[in-house]
Design an enzyme around this catalytic site. Structure first.
Site, mmCIF file in Angstrom:
data_model
loop_
_atom_site.group_PDB
_atom_site.id
_atom_site.type_symbol
_atom_site.label_atom_id
_atom_site.label_comp_id
_atom_site.label_asym_id
_atom_site.label_seq_id
_atom_site.Cartn_x
_atom_site.Cartn_y
_atom_site.Cartn_z
ATOM 1 N N LEU A 72 3.176 8.646 8.418
ATOM 2 C CA LEU A 72 3.365 9.540 7.264
ATOM 3 C C LEU A 72 2.455 10.760 7.377
ATOM 4 C CD1 LEU A 72 4.435 9.952 4.282
ATOM 5 C CD2 LEU A 72 2.373 8.722 3.544
ATOM 6 N N GLU A 122 6.964 2.123 12.232
ATOM 7 C CA GLU A 122 8.232 1.854 11.530
ATOM 8 C C GLU A 122 9.386 2.570 12.238
ATOM 9 O OE1 GLU A 122 6.704 3.164 7.655
ATOM 10 O OE2 GLU A 122 6.977 1.107 6.941
ATOM 11 N N GLU A 142 -2.276 1.568 6.977
ATOM 12 C CA GLU A 142 -2.038 1.750 5.542
ATOM 13 C C GLU A 142 -3.126 1.089 4.695
ATOM 14 O OE1 GLU A 142 0.292 1.175 7.775
ATOM 15 O OE2 GLU A 142 2.194 2.112 7.242
ATOM 16 N N ARG A 145 -6.061 3.212 4.382
ATOM 17 C CA ARG A 145 -5.802 4.516 3.753
ATOM 18 C C ARG A 145 -5.548 4.389 2.251
ATOM 19 N NH1 ARG A 145 -7.613 7.010 7.874
ATOM 20 N NH2 ARG A 145 -6.331 7.131 9.729
#
Ligand code: 1HE
Length: 268
Positions: A72, A122, A142, A145
């Site tokens: 992301l 992903e 993740e 984060r």
């Protein structure tokens, strides 16, 4: 009717069609380590929605620079200060892109290098075949984060390596690399040289299969995983009814019957 894939409409993906129908798709934001911003995700939706009807026989997906994909775009996400509804819609666009990849019927071979992390994993997990090199490493940052997966890791990464290992990766930031990553199922191939060269070799081989056969392999198997065994067996018989009687297969079957086709032998 074949769809048009005009490469000039893509800015964040560099598209390079080869003569044999293999398309090289390069995530082309190396200065951001190919982090996935919304614009890139929209281009992935566009490309993978169009490819099955544009004569694309196979895709090699890679990242420009040293890293496949940093996941992301955290800066875009930070700056946008999104609402829950906004981010839900962002995730739905990721799912649209990745589902088009996995269920689209065109073989996608991921050529992995460097970081394959978070949303980058992903993305890689949505390909049908993953090739890693000596620089490749996998992680789900993740947890550290302060966020969560939103691009299908709970489904595809746990399918690849199992729930317990995925939990370990996201909870504790565990990094997998080298042969261990292959043994766990994160990649099917590991090469000492270039993952891109190996991915091209595999894509060219896949592109020699009949397109309808590849469509079934790269769409039906994933759909059937989501069904009960009873329904999957029924669906499999329907797909086989269409694919196994396609006129284009007759030549290949005849070659086997007249003994001109290569036999299957163990690796030497
Ligand atoms: C980024 C991103 C990013 C780099 N979003 N800009 N993903 C992560 O937690 C991984 C974050 N990235 C990293 O850990 C490292 O950047 C890398 C290991 C991938 C590469 O390290 P390095 O030393 O080569 O590069 P760098 O100096 O850290 O970054 C270079 C530039 O890329 C820098 O920008 P610059 O303008 O300061 O030069 C970075 O800010 C930028 N960059 N990664 C935005 N991810 C649907 S939910 C999915 C949830 C997730 O994916 S979470 C995982 C997020």
């Amino acid at each position: 009717m074949p769809l048009d894939l005009d490469i000039t409409r893509f800015a964040n993906l560099a598209l390079d069609p080869q003569d044999d129908g293999v398309w090289v798709v390069t995530l082309n934001r190396p200065h951001k380590r190919n982090a996935l911003d919304l614009a890139t995700v929209e281009e992935l939706v566009d490309f993978f929605s169009t490819a099955p009807r544009a004569g694309v026989r196979a895709v090699v997906l890679r990242g420009a620079g040293d890293h496949f994909c940093a996941g992301l775009d955290l800066i875009e996400h930070h700056d946008a200060d999104r609402s829950p509804a906004d981010f839900m819609h962002v995730c739905l666009r990721w799912h649209e892109a990745f589902n088009k990849m996995e269920y689209g019927g065109v073989p996608v071979i991921a050529a992995l290098t460097g970081a394959v992390v978070g949303g980058g994993l992903e993305l890689a997990a949505s390909a049908h075949v993953r090739v890693m090199d000596e620089t490749t490493y996998f992680a789900l940052p993740e947890g550290q984060r302060g966020i969560f997966t939103g691009g299908g890791a709970t489904i595809r990464v746990s399918d690849l390596i199992g729930k317990a290992r995925m939990l370990d990766m996201i909870l504790l930031g565990r990094v997998h690399q080298g042969q261990e990553a292959v043994d766990l199922g994160l990649a099917q191939y590991r090469v000492e040289g270039s993952s891109f060269d190996k991915a091209m070799e595999l894509a060219r081989r896949a592109a020699e299969n009949l397109p309808l056969t590849n469509f079934a392999i790269c769409s039906a198997i994933s759909h059937m995983q989501n069904m009960s065994a009873l329904d999957a067996a029924y669906a499999e018989s329907c797909v086989a009814g269409i694919v196994n009687t396609q006129p284009a297969a007759r030549e290949r079957l005849a070659a086997f019957a007249d003994k001109s086709a290569a036999r299957i032998r163990p690796n030497s």
